[in-house]
Write an enzyme that holds these catalytic residues in place. Structure first.
Site, PDB file in Angstrom:
ATOM      1  N   GLU A   1       0.831   3.958   1.882  1.00 19.10           N
ATOM      2  CA  GLU A   1       1.289   4.373   3.208  1.00 19.10           C
ATOM      3  C   GLU A   1       2.417   3.473   3.712  1.00 19.10           C
ATOM      4  OE1 GLU A   1      -3.265   5.094   3.193  1.00 19.10           O
ATOM      5  OE2 GLU A   1      -1.850   3.687   2.297  1.00 19.10           O
TER       6      GLU A   1
ATOM      7  N   CYS B   1      -6.340   2.067   5.342  1.00 23.16           N
ATOM      8  CA  CYS B   1      -6.971   0.804   5.707  1.00 23.16           C
ATOM      9  C   CYS B   1      -6.489   0.418   7.107  1.00 23.16           C
ATOM     10  CB  CYS B   1      -6.614  -0.272   4.688  1.00 23.16           C
ATOM     11  SG  CYS B   1      -4.912  -0.874   4.843  1.00 23.16           S
TER      12      CYS B   1
ATOM     13  N   CYS C   1      -2.646  -0.241   7.288  1.00 24.25           N
ATOM     14  CA  CYS C   1      -1.823   0.964   7.239  1.00 24.25           C
ATOM     15  C   CYS C   1      -1.962   1.772   8.523  1.00 24.25           C
ATOM     16  CB  CYS C   1      -2.195   1.804   6.028  1.00 24.25           C
ATOM     17  SG  CYS C   1      -1.755   1.006   4.456  1.00 24.25           S
TER      18      CYS C   1
ATOM     19  N   HIS D   1       0.840  -1.190   0.000  1.00 23.17           N
ATOM     20  CA  HIS D   1       0.000   0.000   0.000  1.00 23.17           C
ATOM     21  C   HIS D   1       0.879   1.245   0.000  1.00 23.17           C
ATOM     22  CE1 HIS D   1      -3.933  -1.917   1.678  1.00 23.17           C
ATOM     23  NE2 HIS D   1      -3.319  -2.711   0.831  1.00 23.17           N
TER      24      HIS D   1
END
Length: 155
Positions: free
Chosen positions: A56, A84, A87, A54
């Site tokens: 992040e 999410c 993260c 992801h």
């Protein structure tokens, strides 16, 4: 102060759009410390087949390497989309104390980009979640306890 936050959020959104134009998912992140960009990341799930890639997390990994520390106190993360649970957990684990995002789960839901169902699932007790998660302690003598051994090794 709001202008600075908007500046970094726009940067995260621009990263997300460029990533989408290259065939990636529309997520970007900018990690800042002392008003300096420390790291950026984009969602590379499709490029890497790594579901943890992801935006992040990529920015957090880069920043941790740059600072040579798993701790990111004093850092602020800006994300194009609502982080999410994975993260967000990484933010807590690293000590990040501020996070800003431009698009919410509600904004992403019509496009299949909401993690709200995961947040809902995680609020349930472990024995009621969809994934079978069970605490199953092993019988062992007190001196063989993993965490106790780790503490002794790490002194």
């Amino acid at each position: 102060m709001t202008q600075i936050h908007e500046y970094y959020l726009k940067m995260a959104v621009d990263l997300a759009l460029k990533n989408a134009e290259k065939g990636g998912r529309p997520f970007g992140a900018v990690l800042v410390k002392d008003d300096q960009v420390l790291a950026t990341g984009v969602n590379e799930i499709l490029a890497t087949n790594d579901p943890t890639c992801h935006a992040e997390l990529s920015a957090i990994r880069q920043a941790s390497q740059k600072l040579q520390s798993p701790r990111l106190e004093g850092c602020v993360i800006y994300a194009s989309g609502q982080p999410c649970p994975m993260c967000l957990s990484a933010m807590y684990l690293t000590g990040i104390q501020e996070a800003y995002f431009a698009y919410s789960n509600a904004d992403g839901e019509p496009y299949g980009l909401s993690t709200a169902p995961i947040y809902s699932e995680l609020q349930k007790p472990l024995d009621q979640q969809k994934i079978q998660i069970r605490y199953m302690p092993l019988e062992q003598n007190a001196s063989a306890h993993l965490y106790k051994q780790w503490k002794q090794i790490s002194k």
